[in-house]
Structure formats: structure tokens, C-alpha cells
Motif scaffolding. Sequence first.
Motif, mmCIF file in Angstrom:
data_model
loop_
_atom_site.group_PDB
_atom_site.id
_atom_site.type_symbol
_atom_site.label_atom_id
_atom_site.label_comp_id
_atom_site.label_asym_id
_atom_site.label_seq_id
_atom_site.Cartn_x
_atom_site.Cartn_y
_atom_site.Cartn_z
ATOM 1 N N HIS A 56 5.311 -26.596 34.303
ATOM 2 C CA HIS A 56 4.457 -25.766 33.462
ATOM 3 C C HIS A 56 4.051 -24.451 34.131
ATOM 4 O O HIS A 56 4.171 -23.388 33.530
ATOM 5 N N ILE A 57 3.581 -24.525 35.355
ATOM 6 C CA ILE A 57 2.998 -23.340 35.989
ATOM 7 C C ILE A 57 4.056 -22.418 36.578
ATOM 8 O O ILE A 57 4.044 -21.215 36.313
ATOM 9 N N LEU A 58 4.975 -22.946 37.368
ATOM 10 C CA LEU A 58 5.997 -22.088 37.965
ATOM 11 C C LEU A 58 6.910 -21.432 36.926
ATOM 12 O O LEU A 58 7.218 -20.248 37.061
ATOM 13 N N PRO A 59 7.349 -22.137 35.883
ATOM 14 C CA PRO A 59 8.146 -21.427 34.872
ATOM 15 C C PRO A 59 7.379 -20.294 34.185
ATOM 16 O O PRO A 59 7.948 -19.253 33.889
ATOM 17 N N ALA A 60 6.091 -20.486 33.949
ATOM 18 C CA ALA A 60 5.298 -19.410 33.340
ATOM 19 C C ALA A 60 5.119 -18.253 34.308
ATOM 20 O O ALA A 60 5.117 -17.089 33.910
ATOM 21 N N SER A 61 5.005 -18.556 35.582
ATOM 22 C CA SER A 61 4.820 -17.512 36.583
ATOM 23 C C SER A 61 6.099 -16.737 36.842
ATOM 24 O O SER A 61 6.089 -15.512 36.952
ATOM 25 N N VAL A 62 7.229 -17.412 36.907
ATOM 26 C CA VAL A 62 8.497 -16.771 37.213
ATOM 27 C C VAL A 62 9.146 -16.208 35.944
ATOM 28 O O VAL A 62 9.921 -15.264 36.016
ATOM 29 N N GLY A 63 8.818 -16.725 34.793
ATOM 30 C CA GLY A 63 9.437 -16.300 33.547
ATOM 31 C C GLY A 63 9.302 -14.820 33.274
ATOM 32 O O GLY A 63 10.259 -14.163 32.882
ATOM 33 N N GLU A 64 8.155 -14.254 33.503
ATOM 34 C CA GLU A 64 7.947 -12.824 33.257
ATOM 35 C C GLU A 64 8.743 -11.983 34.257
ATOM 36 O O GLU A 64 9.268 -10.931 33.916
ATOM 37 N N LEU A 65 8.873 -12.457 35.480
ATOM 38 C CA LEU A 65 9.639 -11.737 36.494
ATOM 39 C C LEU A 65 11.100 -11.643 36.083
ATOM 40 O O LEU A 65 11.712 -10.583 36.205
ATOM 41 N N GLN A 66 11.669 -12.706 35.573
ATOM 42 C CA GLN A 66 13.056 -12.688 35.136
ATOM 43 C C GLN A 66 13.260 -11.735 33.968
ATOM 44 O O GLN A 66 14.238 -11.031 33.898
ATOM 45 N N CYS A 67 12.322 -11.709 33.058
ATOM 46 C CA CYS A 67 12.444 -10.813 31.900
ATOM 47 C C CYS A 67 12.396 -9.347 32.335
ATOM 48 O O CYS A 67 13.109 -8.516 31.794
ATOM 49 N N CYS A 68 11.569 -9.015 33.307
ATOM 50 C CA CYS A 68 11.445 -7.641 33.770
ATOM 51 C C CYS A 68 12.689 -7.197 34.544
ATOM 52 O O CYS A 68 13.077 -6.044 34.481
#
Length: 71
Positions: A56-68
Motif C-alpha cells: 500500500h505505502i511503497l507503491p503510492a510513494s513510488v508511483g508518482e515518481l514513475q509517472c514523472c
Amino acid sequence: MNMFTALGTAVLQLLSTLIIFLDRETINTIPFLVASMIANTPETVHPFLLKTLCFHILPASVGELQCCCYS
């Protein structure tokens, strides 16, 4: 399930539910907060803690980085 396990599990469930409503700066600090909880929680909470951190937490944290990076 004792009181501390129930409380720790409830806090982790609440955190994983509310993470989509938090701002980016808060989301980036939560993985460190949850990882540091290992030292202060009973061993019965550790599986729930790791599951919440990994799914839950790491995918939400890393998800925005991948999109950018790819835009």
C-alpha cells in the motif's frame, strides 16, 4: 489477538486507506515512519506492518515518481 496487535493492525489499515488523500510530501515520509514502527510494535504486528508497507505505502510513494520520469 491481544490489544496491542488489534490497535497496531487498525492503525495500519487506517493509514493504508487514507494514503490516497494525503499530499505528496506526507506520502514520501510515511515509508520511513512505518519502517521505524518495527522497533516499537510487538512481533505479532510485524507481518501486517510489512504487508502494508509493501502493498500500500511503497507503491503510492513510488508511483508518482514513475509517472514523472516517463512523461
